[in-house]
Every structure is written in structure tokens, then in C-alpha cells.
Design an enzyme around this catalytic site. Structure first.
Site, short mmCIF file in Angstrom:
data_model
loop_
_atom_site.label_atom_id
_atom_site.label_comp_id
_atom_site.label_asym_id
_atom_site.label_seq_id
_atom_site.Cartn_x
_atom_site.Cartn_y
_atom_site.Cartn_z
N CYS A 213 66.86 41.80 24.76
CA CYS A 213 67.02 40.46 25.34
C CYS A 213 68.01 39.57 24.60
O CYS A 213 67.86 39.30 23.40
CB CYS A 213 65.66 39.76 25.40
SG CYS A 213 65.78 38.18 26.26
N CYS B 28 62.04 41.14 21.72
CA CYS B 28 62.37 42.16 22.73
C CYS B 28 63.82 42.64 22.48
O CYS B 28 64.76 41.84 22.56
CB CYS B 28 62.25 41.56 24.13
SG CYS B 28 60.70 40.65 24.36
N CYS C 108 58.80 31.23 42.17
CA CYS C 108 58.38 32.25 41.20
C CYS C 108 58.71 31.71 39.82
O CYS C 108 59.73 31.02 39.66
CB CYS C 108 59.13 33.55 41.46
SG CYS C 108 58.78 34.81 40.21
N ARG D 201 62.41 45.74 43.70
CA ARG D 201 63.66 45.00 43.54
C ARG D 201 64.70 45.79 42.73
O ARG D 201 64.42 46.26 41.63
CB ARG D 201 63.41 43.65 42.86
CG ARG D 201 64.70 42.85 42.70
CD ARG D 201 64.47 41.42 42.23
NE ARG D 201 63.56 40.72 43.12
CZ ARG D 201 62.48 40.06 42.71
NH1 ARG D 201 62.21 39.99 41.43
NH2 ARG D 201 61.70 39.46 43.57
N CYS E 187 54.51 39.66 40.22
CA CYS E 187 55.82 40.32 40.17
C CYS E 187 55.88 41.01 38.81
O CYS E 187 55.88 40.33 37.78
CB CYS E 187 56.92 39.26 40.29
SG CYS E 187 58.59 39.93 40.01
N CYS F 96 63.44 31.64 41.55
CA CYS F 96 62.70 32.11 40.38
C CYS F 96 63.20 31.39 39.14
O CYS F 96 64.39 31.39 38.87
CB CYS F 96 62.94 33.61 40.16
SG CYS F 96 62.56 34.59 41.60
N CYS G 200 64.15 32.41 21.64
CA CYS G 200 62.78 32.84 21.92
C CYS G 200 62.18 33.50 20.67
O CYS G 200 62.85 34.27 19.98
CB CYS G 200 62.79 33.84 23.08
SG CYS G 200 61.13 34.39 23.53
#
Ligand code: SAM
Ligand code: DTB
Ligand code: SF4
Length: 376
Positions: free
Chosen positions: A78, A75, A146, A278, A206, A115, A71
Site C-alpha cells: 500500500c 500493508c 460505499c 469486480r 464488499c 466509494c 496510515c
């Protein structure tokens, strides 16, 4: 040991938090909730929870990474960021049939929502076409859908909604002040814009964050304040506990006290009384008692299945045992066109799973007996 505090009794804060849906909570008010004696906080959270939800029902979603690794975003938490070496290779977008197969397996294991996540800054046009077909095909299975694909503009959000996508996940991750310590390639404002586009397109939102990234208690309060400002509140609020992945800059960050995590769940429940909160990533590293406290604090949704996107999640059979010990059950679907039929299918799937597991246990016991007899 500190002196015993005065006995707590209902006050204006209790009454104000009982059932109201507000968007204007000040940071001081939120910090005051965090500072309540733990038992008072959990008691209030449980009261609010019971005013809006079936007390022992937990919504279950299964995750699938449809495009893993490399990616462009940085972040710091991550494993999929191309900026760090976590041993994850760059994978292509999964084939539609593979996604459908996984969705069917998730449904058979008892999930009600599927998801799908992609490690993208935002979807490219040719990928979006494929993803739209995934949404249509997964929906045909009777599952809620999702997706989390990074930033989406108004056109992309509109097309996802049109394809039938129920939820879009896009997290704020942390407070506006701490954000720059964690991500530099996309701004807080970018995230809020995507959330606005999702809402405008008519999808359910979400959005939540990650705790345990070295943030201060005030940052946890400020993250919740940002979520609460969204109108309406996100329908689903994932509160992830950082999964410390070797190779990421946060791999050695100090552990967050689980009690602080539970406090955040309880405050989220008080601030967003009608949202599903969640108990998200990090369950594999938590003991059962911490998870039980999270449910008591008002968490009513989990990721179900042996993996999250790239990291581990408790095994399905472990979660089934936990549900049994706590007397919890999977939530009925709200948005289903044929609720009774779906519930029957879900119950049948769970029962079939239990029968399969019992047969497997019997088989292995029989195997052990035969082995013991041979030894004797
Ligand atoms: N690329 C998309 C995005 O960031 O919007 C979607 C996938 S991303 C992996 C989805 C969310 O997973 C992140 O926003 C973050 O909150 C959560 N996440 C990622 N890595 C995590 C970790 N190591 N521990 C806990 N949560 C994590
Ligand atoms: C969310 O808030 N947590 C999920 C989901 N949304 C997409 C992702 C957790 C990812 C944990 C790290 C991993 O498995 O790669
Ligand atoms: Fe990319 Fe999402 Fe991971 Fe950030 S959280 S690096 S955007 S996959």
C-alpha cells in the site's frame, strides 16, 4: 507441446457449479476449478454468469480518497502506509462539501456508486461524525454509497448503517497462510470480525483481495475459499491486481501471468454466482484484451474514473470506448427507490457526456483544420 487432453464434456463438477450457492467448498475442489482447461473454465463461468446476471451489464463505481496517507498499518502493497516512503504526504480528512462535489461529478460521468476510502486503522469518534454526514449527503444525490475506513466495531457499523451506508469494503487481501508475509499490524481474525460487524449491522459486504503479491496458486484458491465461507457471500468481490508502487516493499515483485488473473475471476464467478465480481485495481496496466477476457470470465463491476485512491485508473473516455467495442453498458441500479428515474438520469448523464466529448472532438478537429489552412 503436451499431448492433447481428452475432450472435455459435462461432468458432476459442471453440474455442481452451474448455479449452486455453497459455503463449504474444499481447497481441493477450488484448485480443481483453477486447473480446468482455460476454455472449459471460461465457458462454465459464462454459463453461471448468464444464469444470474444480465450478460452485458457492468456495475460502475467511482472511488475517492477522503483521507490520504500516513496510515499506521504496514500493508506491504500500500502506497498509503506510513511505514514506507512512497512520496505521499499526510492529508487531512476532506471537507464534506468537496466530497459532495466529487460525488456529483462522478454521478454526472455515469457512476452509480460512490466509494470513499480513508487510510485509517479504524475511524476515530470525531472523524466518524463527519463521515456519517458524508454518507447522508452523498445518498441525497441518489448514489449508492460505499466506505472503506479500516476496522469498525459493532457500534460504528451500526451508526454507518443508520446513516444509510449501503456497502462497507474491507478486504481479506490474501490467504490466511500468506497473510503474515504482507501485513503484521492487523490480523486475519480482525478482518473477519469487522466483516461480521458490517453484516450484523445490515450493510452489504464488499470484500476481496489482491493478486500478484508473490503468492502461490494455492493462496489464490485459499483466499477465494475464505470469501466463500462468509454467509451470505459478499455482495461485491473486488479482485485487485497489485499496482506496484515505488517505495512499497512489493514494488519489484514478479508480474502475475494475466491468464492466472482471469482464472481467478472465473473461479470467483463459479463460487459466488450471485455476487458482483469486480475487475478492480490494476486495469490501467492491463491491455484491453485482458479486460475483455475478465468480463467473459464473469467480472461485472469496475472502478470508473481517472484515479483509484492514489494511483491511476483508465481515463473515462478510454473506458467508454472499451464498453462500446465490447457492447457493454452500465448496470441499472438495483437498490434505487426510483429505478426508472435513476436509470433515465444515468442514461442522460452518459449521453450528455458523449455529446460533450463529440463537441470537444469537433472543436479540436476544427482547430486542426484552421491550423492546417494557416500553414498552407
Ligand atoms: N485503510 C482501509 C483498509 O485497508 O481497510 C481502506 C483503504 S485500503 C487502500 C483498501 C484496499 O485497497 C486494500 O484492502 C487493498 O486490497 C487495496 N489496495 C491497496 N493498495 C493496493 C495496490 N497497490 N494494488 C492493489 N490493491 C491495493
Ligand atoms: C478495493 O478492493 N480496491 C480499491 C477499493 N477497494 C477501496 C482500492 C484500490 C487502491 C489501489 C491503490 C491506490 O490507488 O492507492
Ligand atoms: Fe492503511 Fe488500508 Fe493501506 Fe493498509 S491498505 S496501509 S490499512 S490504507
Amino acid at each position: 507441446m503436451p499431448a492433447a487432453p481428452q475432450e472435455s464434456r459435462p461432468d458432476s463438477l459442471t453440474l455442481a457449479t452451474r448455479s449452486e450457492v455453497r459455503h463449504d467448498w474444499s481447497l481441493e475442489e477450488i484448485e480443481a476449478l483453477f486447473a480446468l482447461p482455460f476454455n472449459d473454465l471460461l465457458f462454465r463461468a459464462q454459463q453461471v454468469h448468464r444464469a444470474h446476471f444480465e450478460a452485458n451489464a457492468v456495475q460502475v463505481s467511482t472511488l475517492l480518497s477522503i483521507k490520504t496517507g500516513a496510515c499506521p498499518e504496514d500493508c506491504k502493497y500500500c502506497p498509503q502506509s506510513g511505514h514506507y516512503n512512497t512520496g505521499l504526504g499526510k492529508e487531512k480528512l476532506l471537507e464534506i462539501e468537496k466530497v459532495v462535489e466529487q460525488a456529483r461529478a462522478a454521478r454526472e460521468a455515469g457512476a452509480s456508486r460512490f466509494c470513499m476510502g480513508a487510510a485509517w486503522k479504524s475511524p476515530r469518534e470525531r472523524d466518524l461524525e463527519v463521515v456519517l454526514e458524508m454518507v447522508r449527503r452523498v445518498k441525497e444525490l441518489g448514489l449508492e454509497t460505499c466506505m472503506t475506513l479500516g476496522m469498525v466495531d459493532t457500534d460504528q457499523a451500526g451508526r454507518l448503517a443508520e446513516a444509510g451506508l449501503d456497502y462497507y469494503n474491507h478486504n481479506l487481501d490474501t490467504s490466511p497462510d500468506y497473510y503474515g508475509e504482507i501485513i503484521t499490524t492487523r490480523t486475519y481474525a480482525d478482518r473477519l470480525e469487522t466483516l461480521g460487524n458490517v453484516r450484523e449491522a445490515g450493510m452489504k459486504v464488499c470484500s476481496g483481495g489482491i493478486l500478484g503479491m508473490g503468492e502461490a496458486p494455492r493462496d489464490r484458491a485459499a483466499l477465494l475459499q475464505q470469501l466463500v465461507k462468509l454467509e451470505p457471500h459478499p455482495e461485491s468481490v473486488p479482485i485487485n491486481m497489485l499496482v506496484k508502487v515505488p517505495g512499497t516493499p512489493l514494488e519489484n515483485v514478479e508480474d502475475l501471468d494475466p491468464i492466472e488473473y482471469i482464472r481467478a475471476i472465473a473461479v470467483a464467478r463459479l463460487l459466488m454466482p450471485k455476487s458482483h465480481v469486480r475487475l478492480s485495481a490494476g486495469r490501467e496496466q492491463m491491455d484491453d484484451s485482458t479486460q475483455a477476457l475478465a468480463f467473459l470470465a464473469g467480472a461485472n463491476s469496475i472502478f470508473y474514473g481517472d484515479t483509484l485512491l492514489t494511483t491511476g485508473n483508465p481515463q473515462v473516455k478510454k473506458d467508454r470506448a472499451l464498453f462500446d467495442r465490447l457492447g457493454l453498458h452500465p448496470e441499472r441500479r438495483e437498490t434505487c427507490t426510483d429505478e426508472a428515474g435513476q436509470q433515465a438520469a444515468l442514461t442522460a448523464a452518459l449521453e450528455a457526456n458523449a455529446v460533450r466529448q463529440a463537441a470537444a472532438a469537433q472543436e479540436s478537429a476544427a482547430g486542426r483544420l484552421a491550423y492546417d489552412a494557416a500553414q498552407a
